[in-house]
Design an enzyme around this catalytic site. Structure first.
Site, mmCIF file in Angstrom:
data_model
loop_
_atom_site.group_PDB
_atom_site.id
_atom_site.type_symbol
_atom_site.label_atom_id
_atom_site.label_comp_id
_atom_site.label_asym_id
_atom_site.label_seq_id
_atom_site.Cartn_x
_atom_site.Cartn_y
_atom_site.Cartn_z
ATOM 1 N N GLU A 167 45.711 44.700 29.946
ATOM 2 C CA GLU A 167 45.435 45.950 30.674
ATOM 3 C C GLU A 167 45.595 47.206 29.825
ATOM 4 O O GLU A 167 46.499 48.026 30.076
ATOM 5 C CB GLU A 167 46.305 46.031 31.932
ATOM 6 C CG GLU A 167 46.106 44.853 32.882
ATOM 7 C CD GLU A 167 46.825 45.032 34.213
ATOM 8 O OE1 GLU A 167 47.551 46.030 34.394
ATOM 9 O OE2 GLU A 167 46.639 44.166 35.097
ATOM 10 N N GLU A 349 45.330 37.431 36.531
ATOM 11 C CA GLU A 349 46.354 37.947 37.442
ATOM 12 C C GLU A 349 45.707 38.212 38.792
ATOM 13 O O GLU A 349 44.645 38.829 38.876
ATOM 14 C CB GLU A 349 46.966 39.274 36.954
ATOM 15 C CG GLU A 349 47.942 39.140 35.825
ATOM 16 C CD GLU A 349 48.598 40.467 35.453
ATOM 17 O OE1 GLU A 349 48.775 41.330 36.342
ATOM 18 O OE2 GLU A 349 48.914 40.638 34.271
#
Ligand code: FCB
Length: 449
Positions: A167, A349
């Protein structure tokens, strides 16, 4: 139990975690301070003053946790390596004791028949590198290359699946732009520089992995937050496009098209990422898998400065305030296929925070989390039916853990952690996921998929 009819036998069922969020042992075996240790120690930054000193004590309890993963029937476990354990001074000497821990963990996983998925950076930058400029300076990407060489050199004989960065948007936007995450800076130019150097470090590390780990499957994990317009008006649609540019295309376009999106560059001007000749080609080197972290979408309307979020009062939300919209994941996957054509996608995720309570009989019942996971797996299945190449799904997270600025209050685990005693209590979602995986295998094998 109902189960999918589409996903192939080879589909990878996993769970994910990250070093700082679970390991603890913050001062052991030569680990140095990370930006998150410093941020936690800074009053007012993290809810309740929580820190990562002990966390879930995964550093010592990993054998029992791997046993839980085995009970779950996981194919894969995604974890991250803590850079401050490996190169405590940021550059130079490699700390073998730090590598030893991941060596043991990898062996424990393989011994349990679980494939290790290694993330190289999940936000715990050595503080010494932050003191030298952090991700704002290019040298940090160079330091990341040395660190990658050390990890690949030690684990590359057993680890095939590598995720360079986790991320980049959150690390740069929240860490350097909004000051919500470590290191807590608030400057648009620094934010863009940090984002660029994180992407650059991905490209540089990818080359190291290809060179040093024959057969490596190289990936990057990005968080994608699709933006829907609040109304069908042209202004709101333009707002959604702007939000998408700043948050999603800003990372997708460099990786797949070797360029930043023109509309977002214009919006950020006069601030701009410090791109040098060759950087974009480095960033866009082919990856084997695009890792997608997905939790929610945003709904935006036109507002001064571009866009503003519109709370969806009629929709269900998780405890952290994120709207629950599984079908957006399907739409997103189809869009990724249509617009960027990745070779393969993995959901690395997906999960939900709810306020779990341990009952008198010791159990933790979390039907909302179970429904969240089931509905998102179903959305993945619909995307696969539509021809999107999704190869795996990782629940965030195996254990309740340190949820960054939110501290330990937000529980994402399918295993409850009783922090005072560190006892692990599998929640009902754990048992459901275990049965789901087993049933998937049975049906897939029976159906010859
Ligand atoms: C993601 C992070 C992960 C976790 C989840 C809830 O943004 O990668 O560490 O905090 O959110």
């Amino acid at each position: 139990m109902t189960t999918d009819r589409t996903l192939p036998t080879s589909f990878v069922w996993g769970a994910a975690a990250s070093a700082f969020q679970v390991e603890g042992a913050a001062r052991e075996d030569g680990r140095s301070e990370s930006i998150w240790d410093r941020f936690c120690a800074t009053p007012g930054k993290v809810r309740n003053g929580d820190d990562g000193e002990v966390a879930c004590d995964f550093y010592h309890r990993y054998p029992a946790d791997v046993a839980l993963m085995k009970e779950l029937g996981l194919d894969a476990f995604r974890f991250s390596v803590a850079w401050p354990r490996i190169v405590p001074q940021g550059r130079g000497a490699v700390n073998e004791a730090g590598l030893d821990f991941y060596d043991r963990l990898v062996d424990e996983l393989l011994g349990a028949g679980i494939e290790p998925y290694v993330t190289l950076y999940h936000w715990d930058l050595p503080q010494v590198l932050e003191d030298a400029g952090g991700w704002v300076v290019r040298e940090t990407a160079e330091a990341f290359v040395e660190y990658t060489e050390a990890v690949a050199g030690r684990l590359g004989d057993r680890v095939t699946n590598w995720i360079t960065q986790n991320e980049p948007r959150v690390a740069a936007w929240l860490g350097y732009g909004l000051g919500i995450h470590a290191p807590g800076r608030r400057d648009v130019a620094e934010m863009l520089a940090a984002g660029h150097h994180i992407l650059l470090s991905h490209g540089l590390a990818a080359a190291v992995l290809r060179r040093d780990v024959p057969g490596a499957r190289v990936a990057i994990a990005i968080d994608l937050n699709p933006a829907d317009p609040a109304t069908d008006s042209e202004a709101d649609r333009a707002a959604a496009r702007a939000a998408d540019g700043e948050n999603n295309r800003w990372f997708l376009d460099p990786i797949f098209r070797a360029e930043y999106p023109a509309d977002a560059l214009e919006r950020f001007a006069p601030a701009a990422p410090p791109v040098r000749d060759g950087d974009m080609a480095t960033i866009a080197a082919p990856i084997d898998v695009l890792c997608v972290n997905y939790y929610t979408r945003r709904v935006v309307r036109a507002a001064e400065g571009g866009f503003a979020d519109v709370y969806q009062g009629d929709s269900p939300h998780t405890d952290i305030g994120w709207e629950i919209v599984p079908d957006t994941l399907r739409e997103l996957l189809v869009r990724l296929r249509d617009e960027y054509a990745p070779a393969s996608i993995s959901i690395t995720e997906n999960g939900a925070a709810f306020e779990d309570i341990r009952l008198h009989d010791g159990q933790v019942k979390d039907p909302e989390r179970q429904a969240y996971i089931a509905d998102h797996i179903a959305a993945v299945e619909r995307a696969v039916e539509a021809g999107v190449p999704v190869e795996g799904y990782f629940v965030w997270s195996l254990l309740d853990n340190f949820e960054w600025a939110e501290g330990y209050r937000r529980r994402f685990g399918i295993v409850y952690v009783d922090y005072p005693t560190l006892e692990r209590v599998p929640k009902t979602s754990f048992h459901w996921y275990r049965d789901y995986i087993a049933e998937h295998r049975r049906v897939a094998v029976a159906g010859g998929r």
